[in-house]
Design an enzyme around this catalytic site. Structure first.
Site, mmCIF file in Angstrom:
data_model
loop_
_atom_site.group_PDB
_atom_site.id
_atom_site.type_symbol
_atom_site.label_atom_id
_atom_site.label_comp_id
_atom_site.label_asym_id
_atom_site.label_seq_id
_atom_site.Cartn_x
_atom_site.Cartn_y
_atom_site.Cartn_z
ATOM 1 N N LYS A 52 5.147 18.201 -12.019
ATOM 2 C CA LYS A 52 5.558 18.641 -13.362
ATOM 3 C C LYS A 52 6.892 19.366 -13.241
ATOM 4 O O LYS A 52 6.954 20.503 -12.774
ATOM 5 C CB LYS A 52 4.525 19.598 -13.975
ATOM 6 C CG LYS A 52 4.864 19.907 -15.434
ATOM 7 C CD LYS A 52 4.323 21.248 -15.900
ATOM 8 C CE LYS A 52 5.334 22.354 -15.857
ATOM 9 N NZ LYS A 52 6.540 22.217 -16.696
ATOM 10 N N VAL A 100 4.303 33.990 -13.942
ATOM 11 C CA VAL A 100 3.658 32.667 -13.878
ATOM 12 C C VAL A 100 2.925 32.515 -12.541
ATOM 13 O O VAL A 100 1.841 31.920 -12.473
ATOM 14 C CB VAL A 100 4.694 31.535 -14.094
ATOM 15 C CG1 VAL A 100 4.075 30.169 -13.855
ATOM 16 C CG2 VAL A 100 5.256 31.601 -15.513
ATOM 17 N N GLY A 101 3.484 33.091 -11.499
ATOM 18 C CA GLY A 101 2.832 33.033 -10.182
ATOM 19 C C GLY A 101 1.473 33.718 -10.197
ATOM 20 O O GLY A 101 0.484 33.182 -9.668
ATOM 21 N N GLU A 116 14.174 41.384 -12.143
ATOM 22 C CA GLU A 116 14.965 40.164 -11.977
ATOM 23 C C GLU A 116 15.569 39.773 -13.327
ATOM 24 O O GLU A 116 14.840 39.563 -14.299
ATOM 25 C CB GLU A 116 14.096 39.031 -11.442
ATOM 26 C CG GLU A 116 14.912 37.812 -11.098
ATOM 27 C CD GLU A 116 14.101 36.723 -10.411
ATOM 28 O OE1 GLU A 116 12.968 36.470 -10.838
ATOM 29 O OE2 GLU A 116 14.623 36.121 -9.447
ATOM 30 N N GLY A 119 8.648 29.721 -9.489
ATOM 31 C CA GLY A 119 8.785 30.196 -10.862
ATOM 32 C C GLY A 119 8.831 31.709 -10.887
ATOM 33 O O GLY A 119 9.149 32.361 -9.883
#
Ligand code: UN1
Length: 496
Positions: free
Chosen positions: A178, A235-236, A388, A231
């Protein structure tokens, strides 16, 4: 809006090019101009299930293809990437926005990785060891695991898929891929090249669509034992949680808040080159980007003025233009997020030296352009020095000596890349030992990882896995230990 000339793309499942079962679509656009790049299937769980079934079926024969034969296909893929380098480079500038030289580098990274992993087809070494007993042989061998779910970001839209897919395939796994919804055309071209190189149907499948639908189904699917994701940290975490039910093996490559340390004894011009390249290359959209600079007393002021001069000289624009050094950022919400950090930095009391604005002049108003931004007098605890930003913003932090500089560099939740500019070999080796990061550069910026060394980070940059190099093989295979007793009698380990 899609017009008659708009290119329409499909999923690739079990060797067939297919629309989403729902017939729904989404669009990808050029971040420099806002122009439409293509229309893609907006897939859902049933498309993922279909792709996983195809990959599961293909696995049964692919795992038995001798690894050197699997590798032959990868060598052909590498050659095709090379032949298509210019075309992929232009498509990348168009869809992702990075400037031409960098886009070429991204494709080159995929060529390098594909050849490197193809070479593994004739190695995939295990170990042979002596036994503690007579007439007994033993060895360890690598075995494939099954279907791998590969979820990749938009910032290295050809390189990062190759980091995951090339080792997954040479090791004998099959893949459902994906790509990011911001760079689906590149994801699709990537897969077409494998098809052209003769990869059997079902071994590599692509399903386009969002993380919340396609990604989540892939991560939760019971027949996908391995997930590799690059990612964000958020999301991790979600991915690890979603995969926990089946105790999946999950490789996470997440954020960074990488620092370049500049010591009093550094070659200052070289340090400035390294900082400009690492902070503003790819518009700061690398997990390895230098979003912090830690400088000691004697160089602190001089460094600021040199950096400001260089940042202000950088030309923004469409990356297809050879004179342009800084392309757009990926989309409007990234632009807004980057700008919000400028506001945060100002509120926190950091000194904005240059930049800090969305650029709309000289015809750049159609794209997502942000002025290279430098803050000074930054306190290590400020949000702009901790979080970040993933944009062309860097924060200069003062330090008194190497010990304090290393302490500040380590005082974050991430641990991906790090760097020190110094002419003192003792300080360099101290930094190699003490910087808590997966990568340390001496007298070079924080970006520029090569494919045959492990890539990944400590702390919350990941979960202990590495990609690239030999380290990748440990994720894409399971070790099997084999004991062959040819004594003809029962021999009890640890007892006889
Ligand atoms: C990333 O930013 O996710 O070392 C990868 C580098 C590149 C890879 C970056 N070779 O910056």
């Amino acid at each position: 809006m899609a017009t008659a000339g708009t290119k329409t793309y499909q999923n690739y499942i079990g060797g067939e090019w297919l629309d989403a079962a729902s017939g729904e679509t989404f669009e990808s656009s050029n971040p420099a101009t806002g122009e439409l790049v293509g229309v893609f299937p907006k897939s859902a769980a049933e498309d993922v299930d279909r792709a996983v079934d195809a990959a599961r079926t293909a696995y049964q024969s692919w795992r038995l293809v001798p690894a050197p034969k699997r590798a032959e296909i990868l060598f052909r893929v590498g050659q095709r990437f090379l032949d298509a380098k210019d075309e992929l480079t232009e498509l990348m500038v168009e869809e992702m926005g990075k400037v031409r030289a960098e886009a070429g580098g991204d494709v080159q990274e995929a060529i390098d990785m594909t050849y490197y992993m193809a070479g593994e087809g004739r190695r995939l070494f295990g170990h042979t060891t002596p036994s503690e007993m007579p007439d007994k042989f033993q060895m360890s061998v690598r075995q494939p695991v099954g279907v791998v779910g590969v979820i990749t970001p938009w910032n290295f839209p050809i390189a990062i898929p190759s980091w995951k897919i090339a080792p997954a395939l040479v090791c004998g796994n099959t893949v459902v891929f994906k790509p990011a919804t911001d760079t689906p055309a590149l994801g699709e071209r990537f897969v077409e090249i494998f098809e052209e190189a003769g990869l059997p149907a079902g071994v590599l499948n692509i399903v386009h669509g969002g993380g919340g639908t396609v990604g989540e189904r892939l991560v939760k699917h019971p027949d996908v034992p391995l997930i590799s994701l690059t990612g964000s940290r958020e999301v991790g975490i979600k991915t690890a949680q979603n995969g926990a039910e089946y105790l999946k093996h999950i490789h996470l490559e997440l954020g960074g808040k990488n620092a370049i340390i500049v010591m009093d004894d550094a070659d200052l011009d070289l340090a400035v080159d390294g900082i400009v390249w690492s902070a503003f290359g790819t518009s700061g959209q690398r997990c390895t980007a230098a979003s912090r600079v830690i400088a000691t007393g004697k160089v602190y002021d001089q460094l600021q003025s040199q950096l400001v001069e260089r940042a202000e000289g950088l030309r923004l624009g469409n990356g297809l233009d050879e004179d342009v050094q800084i392309g757009p950022v990926i989309n409007r919400s990234a632009l807004d997020k980057i700008h919000s950090y400028t506001e945060i930095g100002k509120r926190e009391g950091a000194k904005l030296l240059t930049g800090g604005e969305i650029v709309t002049d000289n015809g750049l108003d159609k794209g997502n352009f942000y002025r290279p931004t430098i803050f000074a007098d930054v306190d290590p605890g400020m949000r702009i020095a901790q979080e970040e930003i993933f944009g062309p913003t860097t924060a200069i932090i003062p330090a008194t000596d190497v010990d304090e500089a290393i302490k500040i560099a380590n005082g974050i939740e991430y641990g991906l890349s790090s760097s020190i500019f110094t002419r003192d070999v003792n300080k360099a080796f101290r930094a190699i030992r003490d910087l808590n990061a997966g990568i340390t550069y001496i007298n070079a910026g924080t970006i520029g990882a090569e494919v045959h060394l492990p890539f990944g980070g400590t702390k919350q940059t990941g979960n202990g896995h590495r990609e690239a190099g030999q380290a990748a093989l440990d994720f894409y295979t399971e070790w099997k230990s084999v004991y062959v007793d040819y004594s003809g009698k029962l021999q009890r380990a640890q007892i006889d």
